[in-house]
Design a protein around this motif. Sequence first.
Motif, PDB file in Angstrom:
ATOM      1  N   TYR A  51     -20.200  25.985   6.939  1.00 31.90           N
ATOM      2  CA  TYR A  51     -20.939  24.764   7.279  1.00 31.90           C
ATOM      3  C   TYR A  51     -21.093  24.638   8.799  1.00 31.90           C
ATOM      4  N   LEU A  52     -19.991  24.847   9.515  1.00 34.80           N
ATOM      5  CA  LEU A  52     -20.033  24.718  10.973  1.00 34.80           C
ATOM      6  C   LEU A  52     -20.965  25.751  11.594  1.00 34.80           C
ATOM      7  N   PHE A  53     -20.808  27.009  11.156  1.00 34.54           N
ATOM      8  CA  PHE A  53     -21.620  28.064  11.762  1.00 34.54           C
ATOM      9  C   PHE A  53     -23.104  27.879  11.462  1.00 34.54           C
ATOM     10  N   THR A  54     -23.407  27.403  10.247  1.00 34.13           N
ATOM     11  CA  THR A  54     -24.829  27.238   9.918  1.00 34.13           C
ATOM     12  C   THR A  54     -25.425  26.027  10.645  1.00 34.13           C
ATOM     13  N   THR A  55     -24.678  24.914  10.644  1.00 30.88           N
ATOM     14  CA  THR A  55     -25.281  23.711  11.230  1.00 30.88           C
ATOM     15  C   THR A  55     -25.224  23.710  12.755  1.00 30.88           C
ATOM     16  N   LYS A  56     -24.138  24.232  13.340  1.00 30.95           N
ATOM     17  CA  LYS A  56     -24.005  24.184  14.795  1.00 30.95           C
ATOM     18  C   LYS A  56     -24.723  25.347  15.477  1.00 30.95           C
ATOM     19  N   LEU A  57     -24.612  26.539  14.869  1.00 28.03           N
ATOM     20  CA  LEU A  57     -25.185  27.714  15.519  1.00 28.03           C
ATOM     21  C   LEU A  57     -26.476  28.186  14.860  1.00 28.03           C
ATOM     22  N   GLY A  58     -26.793  27.580  13.719  1.00 29.80           N
ATOM     23  CA  GLY A  58     -28.040  27.931  13.065  1.00 29.80           C
ATOM     24  C   GLY A  58     -28.068  29.328  12.455  1.00 29.80           C
ATOM     25  N   ILE A  59     -26.905  29.841  12.112  1.00 26.63           N
ATOM     26  CA  ILE A  59     -26.856  31.171  11.479  1.00 26.63           C
ATOM     27  C   ILE A  59     -27.130  31.016   9.982  1.00 26.63           C
ATOM     28  N   HIS A  60     -27.785  32.003   9.393  1.00 25.91           N
ATOM     29  CA  HIS A  60     -28.018  31.975   7.949  1.00 25.91           C
ATOM     30  C   HIS A  60     -26.670  32.053   7.228  1.00 25.91           C
ATOM     31  N   PRO A  61     -26.472  31.232   6.197  1.00 23.83           N
ATOM     32  CA  PRO A  61     -25.142  31.187   5.557  1.00 23.83           C
ATOM     33  C   PRO A  61     -24.606  32.565   5.149  1.00 23.83           C
ATOM     34  N   SER A 125     -30.959  27.243   2.948  1.00 29.33           N
ATOM     35  CA  SER A 125     -31.641  28.384   3.560  1.00 29.33           C
ATOM     36  C   SER A 125     -32.297  29.310   2.539  1.00 29.33           C
ATOM     37  N   GLY A 126     -32.955  28.712   1.571  1.00 24.09           N
ATOM     38  CA  GLY A 126     -33.694  29.529   0.616  1.00 24.09           C
ATOM     39  C   GLY A 126     -32.896  29.968  -0.586  1.00 24.09           C
ATOM     40  N   LEU A 127     -31.579  29.794  -0.536  1.00 21.55           N
ATOM     41  CA  LEU A 127     -30.754  30.278  -1.645  1.00 21.55           C
ATOM     42  C   LEU A 127     -30.871  29.400  -2.890  1.00 21.55           C
ATOM     43  N   ARG A 128     -31.404  28.190  -2.706  1.00 19.73           N
ATOM     44  CA  ARG A 128     -31.567  27.323  -3.861  1.00 19.73           C
ATOM     45  C   ARG A 128     -32.918  27.538  -4.551  1.00 19.73           C
ATOM     46  N   THR A 129     -33.680  28.495  -4.115  1.00 15.66           N
ATOM     47  CA  THR A 129     -34.995  28.729  -4.715  1.00 15.66           C
ATOM     48  C   THR A 129     -34.838  29.138  -6.179  1.00 15.66           C
ATOM     49  N   PRO A 130     -35.438  28.382  -7.085  1.00 13.56           N
ATOM     50  CA  PRO A 130     -35.335  28.780  -8.498  1.00 13.56           C
ATOM     51  C   PRO A 130     -36.220  29.994  -8.792  1.00 13.56           C
ATOM     52  N   ILE A 131     -35.688  30.870  -9.595  1.00 19.17           N
ATOM     53  CA  ILE A 131     -36.465  32.032 -10.014  1.00 19.17           C
ATOM     54  C   ILE A 131     -36.598  31.957 -11.527  1.00 19.17           C
TER      55      ILE A 131
END
Lengths: 295, 605, 400
Positions: A51-61, A125-131
């Motif tokens: 959570y910290l790395f994605t929200t603070k640094l904007g890295i893809h989870p 970050s796109g991981l919730r995209t339903p297929i």
Amino acid sequence: METFLQVLVSGLMLGALFAIVSVGLTLIFGIVKVVNFAHGEFLMLGMYLVYLFTTKLGIHPLLTSVIVAPLLFVAGVATQRFIIQPLMSARDDHIQIFATVGLSTALINLALLLFGADIANTPASGLRTPITIGPVRVLLGQLVILAVSIMLVIGLQAFLKRTQTGRAIRAVAQNRAAAQLMGINVNRIYMLTFGIGAACVGLAASMVAPLYPTSPNIGTYFVLTAFVVVVLGGLGSLTGAFAGAMIIGLIDSFAGFYIGSDVREVVVFGMFLLILILKPSGLFSNRLSLSHVSP
Amino acid sequence: MRKTVTDTTLDTAMTQARSKTLPWKRIGLFAAGMLALLIIPILIGNQFVSHIFVTIFIFAGLSTAWNIVGGYAGQLSLGHAIFYGIGAYAGIILMNLGISPWLGMFVGAAVSMVVAVAISYPCFRLRGPFFSLATIAFLEVFRVLALHFRELTGGATGLMIPLKFGWEWMVFRDRTPGLLIAFGMLMVALGVAWWIRSHRLGFYLVATRERESAAQAAGVSTVKVRLIAVAASAALTAMIGTFHAMYLTFIDPSSVFSLTTSIQIAMFALIGGIGTIFGPLVGALFLVPLSELARGWLGAQALGLHGFVYGIVLVLVVLFMPNGIVGLTGRFFNGKNDEKKAQAAPIAAAARASRPPIGNDILVVDHLDKHFGGLHVTRDVSLTLKEGEILGLIGPNGAGKTTVFNMISGFLKPSSGTVKVRAADGSMMMPVTPGDFAAIGVGRTFQIVQPFAAMTVEENIMVGAFHRHSDVREAREVARETAHRMGLGHYLDAEARGLTIGGLKRLEVARVMAMKPRILLLDEVMAGINQADVRRAIDLMLSIRDTGVSIIAIEHVMQAVMSLSDRVIVLSSGQIIAEGKTQDVVRDKQVIEAYLGKDFVHAEA
Amino acid sequence: MKLPNLLKMTAAAIVLSASAAHADVKFGALYPFSGQLALLGEESARGLEIAVDEINAAGGIQGEKVVLVKGDAVDNNQAIGEARRLISLEKVSAIFGTYSSARSIAASQVAELSGIPYFELGAVADEVTSRGLKYMFRTNPYAKDMGEMVVDMVVEKVAPGLGKQPSDLKIGIIYEDSSYGTSVSKHQADFAKEKGLNIVLSSGYPAATVDMSSLVLQLKQAGADVVLQTSYQNDSVLFLQQANEAGYKPAAVIGGGGGYSMQPTADAVGHDVIENVLDVDFTQFLVNTKATPGLEAFVEAYKKKYGIAPRSGHSLNNYVGAKALMESIGKAEGFEPDAIVEAVKAIDIADGQTAAGYGIKFGENGQNERAAMMGMQWQGGKLVAVYPDAAAVSKLNVAK
């Protein structure tokens, strides 16, 4: 029929989730033989890091695993070195359980202290995209979890079988005293195993965090199920744990749909008890694992 | 009664101190301490202080009850809240039907005992953490069932008691009666725990915990004693649960069938000193006020701070006091005790009586086969032991001698063939389990010594002596006498784990001798005994034989074989290759070949 | 070694409390300040604190300054212990609390035995006031009010909005299986039956869950048009996300407070997903302030004291209840329990006169008969009041 398929697929996806969370525990429980009640809190810790790395640094989870897994490796090694190892020689092996309970309490409250009781939301970050595949729907993130958990099991299996270190780990699991006589540094192996187990949880966290809301208590939702999975699979058997996770996922899903969500815990734990009592070595015990029942 | 409660040498300072003072003084000290616990809150006369003490009494009582299973029997139950919950629900459900909780308490206890036996019986096969996980799973199942069966339990919203006051209903406006009842419950729990620990059952439980197979060989019905322990523990837990429910006046599934409560109960025992009588009480006395204070000081500071500190303290306590507070004080007072390696004294010279004549067959073994899959370990082994006879069983390593022993003591089921033993009344019996064999008078030692490591030498031997004497005092007498005969007289109070291998071998023999067996199976007891002692040991065996005991001895020390055995049987590759008078057998070509190889035979010839 | 210490401390505490007991009037503030319920426990207590600040600023009660003594009710046994401490050690004249129903029920039994008034400002279970206690009063609306309003919204707004008869709607009721979800859902089912609604599924589930997909599938299979969920935060998020991803789009989702009233839930689920989801809960902050006089002042006071905006409506409802109660106690003579009870029973505040909108008048069992929930809807990422019409700041949207 469509519904049946969807329940089936949901069960498999849930199984993959349990698998990725349990792989690390299988190593720790199977080899170091410690009931680590703080396992769920390692996951929680990992999810907050993601959570910290994605929200603070904007890295893809998914990319955060490159940082989070090593961090948890260190946490695991430290736990083994400073908490478990000093207790290895204690008269009562129960005592380790309580040390991990203490650790779990401390970590949950630490998270409460640092992040508050509210949920922390990692960007999907796109991981919730339903297929949509035919009549069933899955999320991209769930497929990632499934794929990674399979690769992780295969990779770890190869590591344990092919490498010198892996063989040493297996030797220690089989017979600690004999391994020690063979010149294997057992304490080092335990630290390494605990570290790898924790790192697996870190990897899991990078995939779980985008799909599930993170809260201080999230670990407690997983930990009992993870133990069920590990015991079902047979102590220390990675493929067994994977299969066990799939079975629990399916039972959970089908029991939830056909019996009702209010009693599905009874079904899962009931199955667990039944198997524990009838076939205590687990459904898929391999010869590596030690029996855990009295002769 | 000199020393009734010692579990380990690290046991309570109280116990150690008490063993050196007069009994009435000890009892007085204990009574004064307990009385102070009761009088302090009454004197302070404040509701909150009373509440703290009631909480201490309740958790000390729960933890003491848990300790019977978790400490003495070594089964780490993390599901004890099941019994607490059953007691709580039984009390409240019945009170709502107009039945006094004093009655409900026993209903809860009875139900708990049944549940405890039903869930423990299959779970006892599980070792260590697996047992704990199974108990957790049972607890979860109970919680969900309590949520589900709303008609009975009120479901998630829980159950309340009607506010009816008085002793009859266990609910009071005044604070003293509640305090008295909680204190009484604690005393009952302590009393039961003390009784169990200081009687045969307690010795059996600890022996079973330490080494199940050795306990079985000593005639302990290990499953039965553990079931008794779990039933007693569950009953006590349920009764305290009933009272606590009355005290709380309100219960719901998540608060009574709670894993946190279960862990807490075990934690008090662990912190105080697991397996000791007073450990749980000490743990609760320490932890309950501590967590109250921590909550008071830190609770308002920041969300989670208090829990964080509590968790850290817990880890530190476990790390630095792994034997609990009681263990810590114990170590402080007897620092030297567990350091010294006991070196056994010479075996006492045995006075010989005249030898009775060799009698009828007492043990008849017919065509014993044992194979594991395709691997035959023994093949068609038949032998007969006569009353008052010593039969030597020799053979090279891996010949299957110990396997034969395991089959004629119930530890291994033969693939085919029979073992018959003549009972004391003269009839031939076919025992099956180790318990059957022990009951009929077959005692055995183990080649790989199996001491009850955490018990003292005296207690180890007492476990054997209990086979014939249910009274602790008598068993202790027998144990001491046996210890002196085996040269262990100086080490009565030493922990078995501190003995040398020679000492452990003697302990093994002493334990089985204390059982006063009619048939003695000795598995390499001379190994590890020094030369001077071998002669004495031989005399000892002969003196045992002279009292009418029949002996089969597996032995590698040829001196012993030659001077002891009336007959010798030679086993090689699982088959009997020679049998007869000792002198004849050792000259047998086949025997020499089996032992030393063909070349040796040729060289001789 | 430990005992004398404990004794000393206790003695010190007694001395301290005795010396502090001058001139001020003490009230207990019993909430879960630690443990799992801490977040909203603390939020609730802040409402009480603001009420006390205002009362003291206005000269106190009967000329005496109000002092709040906090008690941490982290579990039931603890709730009892703290209630006893407040009553016997701190000698409080009344206890205010408690947010959690279970803690409230346990602690109020103690207060009743000691004859000390117990004022509940936030717990919703029926049993809080259904026990016939003499000293128990509850100002906030409870599970029954919530169940009733949810069903009213379905009948009066959702069904007409869809152009259907209420009885043609298929209703699915799902709830977390602890006391909260169970009691609210029971009332939902009762009122729904009364109004002739068709319940196609009613299922509990553990709040500590990581998967609700099978429940979503059950609802989808049953063809539920309206889903009523009573839930905490984690399970609200899971349900809304998984329903969305499974392509299940009921005509209306109505949450029963808990997770549905919290901004982080909306942020986690996504504002587009939660758009038009309905919620029935305590009065929150985006309402028509004509119906809730004093609301803006409260929000200002809150921001000033704590530096942030209120995190949920719990503080507001605690504030409203506490303030009305304390003002009425000010009209009593002395702080004897019976005097307090008499004063409180005399309270008669009409609807639309408080910052929460509802009036206050206690019924026989000590429940505020005028207490009412409020219907809200997530619109544009904000939770706005939409029902009843008097309090609404926006129209209730029903997507056809």
